[in-house]
Design a protein around this motif. Structure first.
Motif, short mmCIF file in Angstrom:
data_model
loop_
_atom_site.label_atom_id
_atom_site.label_comp_id
_atom_site.label_asym_id
_atom_site.label_seq_id
_atom_site.Cartn_x
_atom_site.Cartn_y
_atom_site.Cartn_z
N ALA A 261 7.27 -1.89 -41.07
CA ALA A 261 7.37 -3.34 -41.20
C ALA A 261 8.57 -3.87 -40.42
N SER B 131 6.68 2.91 -44.80
CA SER B 131 5.99 1.65 -44.51
C SER B 131 6.97 0.52 -44.27
N ALA B 132 8.14 0.58 -44.93
CA ALA B 132 9.15 -0.45 -44.70
C ALA B 132 9.74 -0.33 -43.30
N THR C 217 11.32 -3.18 -49.80
CA THR C 217 9.97 -3.69 -49.72
C THR C 217 9.56 -3.90 -48.27
N LEU C 218 8.28 -4.10 -48.08
CA LEU C 218 7.78 -4.41 -46.74
C LEU C 218 8.35 -5.72 -46.25
N ARG C 219 8.49 -6.68 -47.16
CA ARG C 219 9.03 -7.98 -46.78
C ARG C 219 10.48 -7.86 -46.32
N PHE D 280 10.55 -6.18 -42.85
CA PHE D 280 10.07 -7.09 -41.80
C PHE D 280 11.13 -8.14 -41.49
#
Length: 209
Positions: A40, A36-37, A109-111, A114
């Motif tokens: 992102a 998922s990262a 993390t996703l953040r 991204f």
């Protein structure tokens, strides 16, 4: 702007997307830690492309074409950022090997994915120069030039991010299929090394110019 011109532009974007670059290896690196990262990070590159498209539409990115010094400085900054990402990825894989735990899965993390994708694209002046060189060939000379340029930016973002999402999904499936921590660790180190090498190469070429 006609449908035919949009399709031609999308085809050009696809060819460019299939050429491996910093964004590809960045998404691969994040996907190996967390799928998922990686997705992102692909979304972050899309936003970075839209920022460049807006800059070109407003005439801001023309400074890169007019000033070789600005272009060189921005390339060096982008290269340093790639080196930083590569070094941090290598350190994370070393920690996981020495402790026997999976810190990358918790810390990636996703953040962070991204943000890394967005910054990598925004710090790549070649994206801005691509718009400066290609957009005039597809944008009609009318009052809707800004809007049409943003449409082209959206096409670049969609095509590029879709390709990178496929990279992220394939990388995630490969890791899930192998289920071998040692293999994952070495793949992370290889992708980290490629990122760092791309950054060092960018800095070296910029310093010589």
């Amino acid at each position: 702007m006609t449908v035919a011109s949009l399709l031609a532009f999308a085809g050009l974007c696809l060819v460019l997307a299939l050429t491996p670059g910093p964004d590809t290896f960045l998404v691969l690196r994040f996907s190996l830690s967390r799928q998922s990262a990686g997705i992102a990070a692909a979304a972050g590159t899309a936003l970075g492309s839209l920022v460049w498209a807006l800059a070109v539409a407003l005439g801001l990115a023309a400074l890169l074409e007019q000033s070789a010094e600005v272009y060189r400085i921005l390339k060096i900054i982008g290269g340093l950022y790639l080196v930083y990402l590569g070094v941090m990825a290598f350190i994370a894989s070393r920690k996981r090997t020495s402790t026997g735990v999976e810190p990358a899965l918790r810390r990636t993390t996703l953040r962070s994915g991204f943000a890394a994708g967005m910054l990598s694209t925004m710090m790549n002046p070649k994206v801005g120069l691509f718009f400066l060189a290609i957009a005039p060939q597809f944008v009609p000379h009318d009052d809707a030039a800004i809007g049409n340029t943003l449409v082209l930016g959206a096409v670049v973002a969609v095509v590029g991010s879709l390709y990178l999402v496929v990279v992220a999904l394939l990388a995630g499936r490969a890791v899930a299929w192998l289920k071998r921590p040692a293999v994952t660790t070495w793949l992370e180190r290889i992708s980290a090394g490629i990122l760092a090498a791309l950054g060092l190469g960018t800095i070296a070429l910029s310093a010589e110019s």
